[in-house]
Design an enzyme around this catalytic site. Structure first.
Site, PDB file in Angstrom:
ATOM      1  N   ASN A  10       3.623 -19.928  11.031  1.00 32.82           N
ATOM      2  CA  ASN A  10       3.501 -18.912  10.330  1.00 32.82           C
ATOM      3  C   ASN A  10       3.435 -19.207   8.840  1.00 32.82           C
ATOM      4  O   ASN A  10       4.234 -19.140   8.348  1.00 32.82           O
ATOM      5  CB  ASN A  10       4.453 -17.759  10.840  1.00 32.82           C
ATOM      6  CG  ASN A  10       4.123 -16.251   9.952  1.00 32.82           C
ATOM      7  OD1 ASN A  10       2.875 -15.902   9.657  1.00 32.82           O
ATOM      8  ND2 ASN A  10       5.159 -15.445   9.889  1.00 32.82           N
ATOM      9  N   TRP A  11       2.238 -18.993   8.242  1.00 29.58           N
ATOM     10  CA  TRP A  11       2.002 -19.532   6.775  1.00 29.58           C
ATOM     11  C   TRP A  11       2.765 -18.533   5.754  1.00 29.58           C
ATOM     12  O   TRP A  11       2.958 -18.539   4.688  1.00 29.58           O
ATOM     13  CB  TRP A  11       0.765 -20.008   6.533  1.00 29.58           C
ATOM     14  CG  TRP A  11       0.157 -21.102   7.234  1.00 29.58           C
ATOM     15  CD1 TRP A  11       0.766 -22.015   8.016  1.00 29.58           C
ATOM     16  CD2 TRP A  11      -0.771 -21.995   6.577  1.00 29.58           C
ATOM     17  NE1 TRP A  11      -0.098 -23.048   8.166  1.00 29.58           N
ATOM     18  CE2 TRP A  11      -0.956 -23.031   7.221  1.00 29.58           C
ATOM     19  CE3 TRP A  11      -1.882 -21.743   5.416  1.00 29.58           C
ATOM     20  CZ2 TRP A  11      -1.799 -23.753   6.901  1.00 29.58           C
ATOM     21  CZ3 TRP A  11      -2.850 -22.662   5.242  1.00 29.58           C
ATOM     22  CH2 TRP A  11      -2.873 -23.814   6.279  1.00 29.58           C
ATOM     23  N   LYS A  12       2.759 -17.222   6.241  1.00 30.02           N
ATOM     24  CA  LYS A  12       3.214 -16.163   5.313  1.00 30.02           C
ATOM     25  C   LYS A  12       2.071 -15.946   4.364  1.00 30.02           C
ATOM     26  O   LYS A  12       1.110 -16.193   4.147  1.00 30.02           O
ATOM     27  CB  LYS A  12       4.540 -16.155   4.977  1.00 30.02           C
ATOM     28  CG  LYS A  12       5.463 -16.290   6.248  1.00 30.02           C
ATOM     29  CD  LYS A  12       6.960 -16.208   6.162  1.00 30.02           C
ATOM     30  CE  LYS A  12       7.736 -16.540   7.370  1.00 30.02           C
ATOM     31  NZ  LYS A  12       9.131 -16.177   7.117  1.00 30.02           N
ATOM     32  N   HIS A  95       5.997  -8.992  12.879  1.00 29.45           N
ATOM     33  CA  HIS A  95       7.098  -9.564  12.268  1.00 29.45           C
ATOM     34  C   HIS A  95       7.811  -8.934  11.664  1.00 29.45           C
ATOM     35  O   HIS A  95       7.808  -7.874  11.177  1.00 29.45           O
ATOM     36  CB  HIS A  95       5.986 -10.709  11.376  1.00 29.45           C
ATOM     37  CG  HIS A  95       7.047 -11.896  10.776  1.00 29.45           C
ATOM     38  ND1 HIS A  95       7.937 -11.586   9.967  1.00 29.45           N
ATOM     39  CD2 HIS A  95       7.115 -13.039  11.290  1.00 29.45           C
ATOM     40  CE1 HIS A  95       8.520 -12.708   9.593  1.00 29.45           C
ATOM     41  NE2 HIS A  95       8.109 -13.831  10.699  1.00 29.45           N
ATOM     42  N   GLU A  97       9.246  -9.269   8.896  1.00 32.56           N
ATOM     43  CA  GLU A  97       8.855  -8.947   7.284  1.00 32.56           C
ATOM     44  C   GLU A  97       7.699  -7.663   7.544  1.00 32.56           C
ATOM     45  O   GLU A  97       8.049  -6.918   6.235  1.00 32.56           O
ATOM     46  CB  GLU A  97       8.163 -10.089   6.844  1.00 32.56           C
ATOM     47  CG  GLU A  97       9.333 -11.213   6.423  1.00 32.56           C
ATOM     48  CD  GLU A  97       8.748 -12.544   6.477  1.00 32.56           C
ATOM     49  OE1 GLU A  97       9.663 -13.450   6.287  1.00 32.56           O
ATOM     50  OE2 GLU A  97       7.445 -12.737   6.539  1.00 32.56           O
ATOM     51  N   GLU A 167      12.784 -13.903  17.063  1.00 29.93           N
ATOM     52  CA  GLU A 167      13.105 -14.477  15.877  1.00 29.93           C
ATOM     53  C   GLU A 167      14.374 -13.567  15.319  1.00 29.93           C
ATOM     54  O   GLU A 167      14.296 -12.384  14.811  1.00 29.93           O
ATOM     55  CB  GLU A 167      12.076 -14.369  14.456  1.00 29.93           C
ATOM     56  CG  GLU A 167      10.945 -15.091  14.821  1.00 29.93           C
ATOM     57  CD  GLU A 167      10.143 -15.391  13.794  1.00 29.93           C
ATOM     58  OE1 GLU A 167       9.814 -16.526  13.417  1.00 29.93           O
ATOM     59  OE2 GLU A 167       9.631 -14.414  13.153  1.00 29.93           O
ATOM     60  N   GLY A 173      14.177 -18.111   7.052  1.00 32.19           N
ATOM     61  CA  GLY A 173      13.929 -18.380   5.886  1.00 32.19           C
ATOM     62  C   GLY A 173      15.354 -18.609   5.295  1.00 32.19           C
ATOM     63  O   GLY A 173      15.392 -18.885   4.139  1.00 32.19           O
ATOM     64  N   SER A 213      13.823 -20.610  10.829  1.00 31.77           N
ATOM     65  CA  SER A 213      14.441 -22.167  10.305  1.00 31.77           C
ATOM     66  C   SER A 213      14.437 -23.124  11.457  1.00 31.77           C
ATOM     67  O   SER A 213      15.042 -24.036  11.288  1.00 31.77           O
ATOM     68  CB  SER A 213      15.763 -21.862   9.724  1.00 31.77           C
ATOM     69  OG  SER A 213      15.777 -20.575   8.780  1.00 31.77           O
ATOM     70  N   GLY A 234       8.040 -20.968  10.162  1.00 31.19           N
ATOM     71  CA  GLY A 234       7.694 -20.419   8.796  1.00 31.19           C
ATOM     72  C   GLY A 234       7.695 -21.814   8.077  1.00 31.19           C
ATOM     73  O   GLY A 234       6.597 -22.557   7.999  1.00 31.19           O
ATOM     74  N   GLY A 235       8.520 -21.923   7.111  1.00 34.72           N
ATOM     75  CA  GLY A 235       8.488 -22.975   6.165  1.00 34.72           C
ATOM     76  C   GLY A 235       8.013 -24.449   6.417  1.00 34.72           C
ATOM     77  O   GLY A 235       7.188 -24.943   5.625  1.00 34.72           O
TER      78      GLY A 235
END
Length: 249
Positions: A10-12, A95, A97, A167, A173, A213, A234-235
């Site tokens: 998930n590049w966000k 998600h 966010e 999640e 993150g 994470s 994510g990251g």
């Protein structure tokens, strides 16, 4: 029945179109693994160049969101037909966010789930609790509600092809990773919830990811759990480490 592992990045809100192409070209050889479904969920503006860059590889391109209407006066939104026409196969829905910053509810996520299936898109539906909810001991109650409302009106056949991403919000993150036991406990609870809504066969077929994470170091132990079928990353999906996650044994 052995479930096929799915690892989705998930590049966000990261990477311009040209940066997206460069990253896909860098990661292509690192994620080449025909035993795993590899998905890059990219910002809307990156979708078309990403689909072109991924052509001929084992990478599928996904979207990070979608509207539940076919078309109309919804400035800034993207319809399911736009996604499928661009070559998208998966879409992340609900998600945390989006729920936190953009007022998405389980009810709106449910509308999107139904619409995704109308268009042959595979939804990756996210669920998860806050740190406060975990400390209050209501994690499973909260996650079960998200799952039950999100899947309302879906057939067993549709549910079997959907993906659920668990999640814990407190682990996204933050560098905090749920312990393997915590992650497996909730993913097992989600599978039991699907069995209640549908049946054992549906629960056995549905794929449940862990997200929060995930790294090349934490992935092998997490993915070895009986109810964890991969990760929503994510990251680490923006780095070469993503290859280690995809190929972990």
């Amino acid at each position: 029945m052995a479930r096929r592992k799915i690892v989705a990045g998930n590049w966000k809100m990261n990477k311009t179109p040209s940066e997206a192409v460069a990253l896909i070209n860098e990661l292509k050889p690192l994620v080449a693994n025909d035993d795993v479904d590899v998905v890059f969920c990219v910002p809307a503006i990156d979708i078309i160049p990403a689909v072109e860059a991924a052509e001929g590889s084992n990478i599928c391109i996904g979207a990070e969101n979608m509207h539940f209407e076919e078309s109309g006066a919804y400035t800034g939104e993207i319809s399911p037909a736009m996604l499928t026409d661009a070559g998208v196969k998966y879409v992340v829905l609900g998600h945390s966010e989006r729920r936190e910053y953009f007022a998405e509810t389980s009810e709106s996520v449910n509308k999107k789930m139904l619409k995704a299936f109308e268009h042959g898109l595979i939804p990756i539906m996210c669920c998860g609790e806050t740190l406060e909810q975990r400390e209050q001991g209501v994690t499973m109650d909260f996650v079960r509600q998200q799952v039950k409302v999100g899947f309302l009106g879906l057939t067993a056949e549709q549910a079997q092809t959907a993906v659920i991403a668990y999640e814990p919000i407190w682990a996204i993150g933050t560098g905090e990773v749920a312990t393997t036991e915590q992650a497996e406990e909730v993913c097992s609870g989600i599978r039991a919830c699907i069995a209640e809504i549908y049946d054992e066969a549906t629960a056995e077929a549905i794929r449940i990811q862990y997200g929060g994470s995930v790294s090349g170091e934490s992935a092998p132990e997490l993915f070895a759990q009986p109810d964890i079928d991969g990760g929503l990353v994510g990251g680490a999906s923006l780095k070469p480490d993503f290859g280690k996650i995809v190929n972990c044994k």
